[in-house]
Design a protein around this motif. Structure first.
Motif, mmCIF file in Angstrom:
data_model
loop_
_atom_site.group_PDB
_atom_site.id
_atom_site.type_symbol
_atom_site.label_atom_id
_atom_site.label_comp_id
_atom_site.label_asym_id
_atom_site.label_seq_id
_atom_site.Cartn_x
_atom_site.Cartn_y
_atom_site.Cartn_z
ATOM 1 N N HIS A 465 26.590 -47.799 -6.363
ATOM 2 C CA HIS A 465 27.065 -48.885 -5.500
ATOM 3 C C HIS A 465 28.187 -48.406 -4.576
ATOM 4 N N GLU A 466 29.091 -47.569 -5.093
ATOM 5 C CA GLU A 466 30.176 -47.031 -4.259
ATOM 6 C C GLU A 466 29.611 -46.202 -3.109
ATOM 7 N N GLU A 467 28.615 -45.361 -3.416
ATOM 8 C CA GLU A 467 28.020 -44.518 -2.377
ATOM 9 C C GLU A 467 27.316 -45.371 -1.328
ATOM 10 N N ARG A 473 29.727 -48.524 5.404
ATOM 11 C CA ARG A 473 30.959 -48.520 6.204
ATOM 12 C C ARG A 473 30.917 -47.421 7.257
ATOM 13 N N THR A 474 30.404 -46.246 6.876
ATOM 14 C CA THR A 474 30.335 -45.128 7.810
ATOM 15 C C THR A 474 29.411 -45.453 8.978
ATOM 16 N N ARG A 475 28.300 -46.110 8.694
ATOM 17 C CA ARG A 475 27.350 -46.462 9.747
ATOM 18 C C ARG A 475 27.776 -47.693 10.540
ATOM 19 N N ALA A 481 26.055 -57.143 0.173
ATOM 20 C CA ALA A 481 26.293 -56.391 -1.063
ATOM 21 C C ALA A 481 27.364 -55.330 -0.875
ATOM 22 N N SER A 482 27.420 -54.682 0.307
ATOM 23 C CA SER A 482 28.400 -53.613 0.526
ATOM 24 C C SER A 482 29.820 -54.143 0.631
ATOM 25 N N GLU A 492 21.234 -59.113 -11.133
ATOM 26 C CA GLU A 492 19.984 -58.465 -10.734
ATOM 27 C C GLU A 492 20.255 -57.166 -9.981
ATOM 28 N N LEU A 493 21.238 -57.173 -9.069
ATOM 29 C CA LEU A 493 21.573 -55.958 -8.322
ATOM 30 C C LEU A 493 22.208 -54.914 -9.232
ATOM 31 N N ARG A 494 23.047 -55.352 -10.170
ATOM 32 C CA ARG A 494 23.648 -54.393 -11.098
ATOM 33 C C ARG A 494 22.569 -53.742 -11.966
ATOM 34 N N GLN A 495 21.612 -54.540 -12.417
ATOM 35 C CA GLN A 495 20.530 -53.993 -13.236
ATOM 36 C C GLN A 495 19.687 -53.003 -12.424
#
Length: 752
Positions: A465-467, A473-475, A481-482, A492-495
């Protein structure tokens, strides 16, 4: 065909028996806990009521029967009710309700007292019976700060068995509810572990203060359940030394034990990583030359030191690119000794950081003068407070906020517990003007149920998730979610992230790689070759498709998230280039994701390949003809000592090449191959090689670094600069697709 229904019935009966055992265990547990905790109070209250009813009842009974009233006789007869001697009374002169009630309550007291005595005598057997009924439970060894937190967290929806030498007073509330069974004893004792039902347990959590004791429990666990045929038991082992924890964790990644899965964790490391994920020390991404950061860490306890180390590691790529050092203001009584200790363990720390030590007692900072707080200028970009207690940390945050203003640097306060003052600085407090103070409940946020339930997948899922957030952010393409932290994401996203993390190990094995700990910061992040990326992209697409189908998604030409219809639920060969690149981009990020948790991919046979290249060069040097070169037989015919020597030289070459910012990979990668080292690189590689090997030992094999590219080419290996690999990993779609021709895109496994 005939056996299948029988197997299904057998499985169903097993599940019904398991549910019945659980219901019976819970019912007995609640009854036993209620009787144990409230039985004595019920006995005392009933005894007093009986005595009062008997006293007033006998007083009235004496009056009705014309008997001489003697208070001592009345008291004696009232007490005699408890010996069941009140059953021969005559009611001819009048019925006394109070006395009749006293006779019955005395009977209740009599048998209640007998039950209390018997229950105390049978307490041990009843507890063992409750333990026998436990299945798929959690065993927590050690009820200190860490163990008690995990026990309380897991007791929300699981049966917990807590083992400790002490009295386990911290778990009284949960024990009263029956969700925790307390076992007094030494958790390293095999008998205690057996008594706790380890063969039927789902998780074992070791949280003792001694690494050797925790390791002993893990060894005992593996031995006790080695014949387990059901789902593997997961044993979480707390290791206080972060470096040792990483080594053990990586070793377990690459193991194939099917009865027991070991998960090694360190709460300080996990907590520091979580703090920096939620409150970054500086803005990652877009490594511009004009970006500066001045990080302030107040209090260098275990958490403070880990924050220093983690922030420096995240700054390392920027230091390598632009040569700028991270400015760190460290405040502690023994700050200089702490800096020397950290730099001794991590030599790169002094290179990447510019330290400004402030030798001051954290508890006395509140009374510091303006001159003594001169180190607040220039203003820091972020502040982390690790004070001995919570009130001091919050008071210091208030002081710094007054000095720096409400628009100053974010101030993160490490909290040892959920305190009421910290709650006031939540959303309401920030709305009231305390926008830059952030209390962080350290133990509540690190000793979580998710860490036990998902283990390493939880940590690696956070890294994914961090990546993703960094990439967005870079783009400049921020998504919903970001913009959320890990805890704010939907389950659901964590899973989904956890499933992707769990599959990284599978992908590593698919390309014959192992996962190793990054021991040196200068170790390169090795980009995958185009063939490896393509192979893993197909595997990732299959994993993603299976995950979607299990969740009820199906194929459709037009995507509709509401109806769970997706147009990419088709075989890889039918995907569009854009759809393929989604999987390619996901696979490309694997090395960076692993780097975030101090891991990297290593080809298992790279040292062997280099050693064989050295052997070929040696054979050619001895002027043998090409037809006489039989590498397999030549390698196998060598003595063990000679093979070991070749492998040692190969490992030293690999370490020297990586130490100067290069790497070895197969030929045909997208980035440009190095035909030869530059003169400076030759000098640096030779210096590193000679420091790793004795000057004469292996010199005849490795010769000079200038000849290494030629030697490597004997096994179709080539040298690459890490800078070229980094550019590839940034996600240039055109460069990625240039690595394949049409035949490879249609059938990339034709050569296998």
């Amino acid at each position: 065909m005939v056996i299948f229904p029988f197997k299904m019935d057998e499985r169903s009966n097993g599940a019904m028996k398991k549910r019945s055992r659980n219901h019976l265990r819970k019912a007995l547990s609640r009854a036993g806990i209620f009787f144990n905790n409230f039985g004595i109070y019920i006995f005392a209250i009933t005894w007093v009521i009986t005595l009062l009813l008997g006293y007033f009842g006998y007083y009235r009974y004496y009056q009705l029967n014309g008997m001489e009233i003697s208070y001592s006789s009345i008291l004696y007869d009232s007490l005699a009710l408890f010996t069941l001697k009140g059953g021969d009374l005559e009611w001819s002169s009048g019925y006394v309700l109070a006395l009749d009630m006293a006779r019955w309550t005395a009977l209740i007291v009599y048998f209640w007292a007998a039950a209390l005595i018997v229950s105390r005598a049978l307490l041990g057997p009843l507890r063992r019976f409750r333990l026998w009924l436990c299945t798929d439970h959690v065993i927590v060894c050690g009820m200190g700060r860490i163990g008690s937190r995990f026990a309380k967290a897991m007791s929300e929806d699981s049966q917990v068995v807590a083992i400790d030498k002490g009295q386990l007073v911290t778990l009284d509330d949960e024990a009263r509810r029956g969700s925790i069974i307390l076992v007094h004893g030494n958790a390293t004792d095999e008998k205690i572990l057996r008594r706790s039902g380890i063969k039927r347990a789902k998780y074992v959590v070791t949280a003792l203060g001694d690494d050797s004791a925790n390791a002993e429990i893990a060894v005992q666990t593996r031995l006790l359940v080695k014949d387990r045929s059901r789902d593997p038991l997961t044993c979480f082992v707390h290791i206080q030394d972060p470096d040792l924890c990483e080594v053990l964790r990586v070793n377990e990644y690459n193991s194939d034990n099917h009865s027991t899965q070991l998960e090694f964790y360190n709460v300080v490391e996990n907590g520091a990583r979580t703090i920096l994920n939620e409150f970054p020390a500086f803005q990652e991404g877009g490594l511009g030359n004009d970006v500066q950061a001045r990080v302030m860490i107040i209090g260098l306890d275990a958490v403070g030191k880990e924050l220093v180390l983690r922030a420096a590691k995240r700054w390392w790529p920027r230091y390598q690119t632009y040569g700028k050092r991270l400015q760190m203001v460290l405040v502690d009584t023994d700050v200089n000794a702490a800096i020397e200790s950290m730099c001794g363990l991590h030599p790169n720390l002094r290179s990447v950081c510019s330290f400004e030590p402030i030798p001051m007692d954290v508890s006395k900072l509140k009374a510091a003068t303006v001159e003594e707080l001169g180190w607040l200028v220039p203003p820091p970009s972020s502040i982390y407070i690790c004070a001995p207690n919570d009130s001091e940390g919050l008071s210091l945050a208030f002081l710094l906020r007054k000095r720096l203003g409400n628009e100053g640097a974010p101030i993160v306060v490490r909290m040892n517990s959920d305190s009421k003052p910290a709650a006031l600085l939540g959303e309401e407090g920030r709305n009231a003007g305390w926008s830059n103070i952030y209390p962080f409940g350290f133990w509540e946020r690190t000793c979580t149920k998710a860490l036990i339930t998902y283990g390493s997948r939880e940590v690696m899922g956070q890294a994914i998730h961090e990546e993703y957030c960094l990439e967005q952010r870079t783009r400049g393409t921020l998504t919903e979610a970001s913009g959320k932290s890990w805890d704010e994401l939907s389950e659901e996203l964590r899973q989904s992230n956890r499933a992707q993390a769990d599959h990284i190990i599978t992908k590593a094995k698919a390309i014959d790689c192992s996962i190793e700990a990054v021991t040196e910061w200068s170790s390169s992040i090795i980009a995958l070759t185009p063939y490896e990326v393509h192979k893993l992209s197909r595997i990732e697409h299959d994993r993603w498709s299976n995950e979607k189908i299990k969740k009820g998604w199906r194929y459709g030409k037009v995507r509709d998230d509401g109806l769970r219809i997706h147009d990419d639920l088709i075989p890889w060969t039918e995907l569009s280039d854009v759809a393929k690149y989604k999987d390619i981009a996901t696979v490309q990020k694997i090395p960076r994701i692993l780097a975030r948790v101090d891991l990297r991919l290593v080809h298992k046979d790279m040292a062997l390949q280099v050693a064989k290249a050295l052997l070929i060069e040696k054979m050619r040097y001895e002027q043998k003809k090409d037809g006489d070169l039989n590498l397999s037989s030549a390698w196998m015919d060598m003595a063990d000592t000679d093979r070991t020597r070749y492998l040692d030289v190969a490992k030293a070459m690999i370490a020297s090449i990586e130490g100067i910012g290069c790497r070895i990979s197969g030929t045909g990668s997208v980035e440009e191959e190095l035909g030869a080292f530059s003169p400076v690189e030759v000098e640096q590689a030779n210096a590193r090689y000679n420091s790793l090997m004795a000057i004469d030992d292996g010199k005849d094999l490795a010769v000079d670094a200038s000849g290494w590219p030629k030697i490597l080419s004997r096994m179709d290996l080539a040298l690459f600069r890490n800078e070229d690999a980094r550019k590839l990993m940034e996600g240039d779609r055109e460069a990625m697709l240039m690595g394949f021709d049409e035949s490879e895109l249609e059938n990339p496994f034709a050569s296998m």
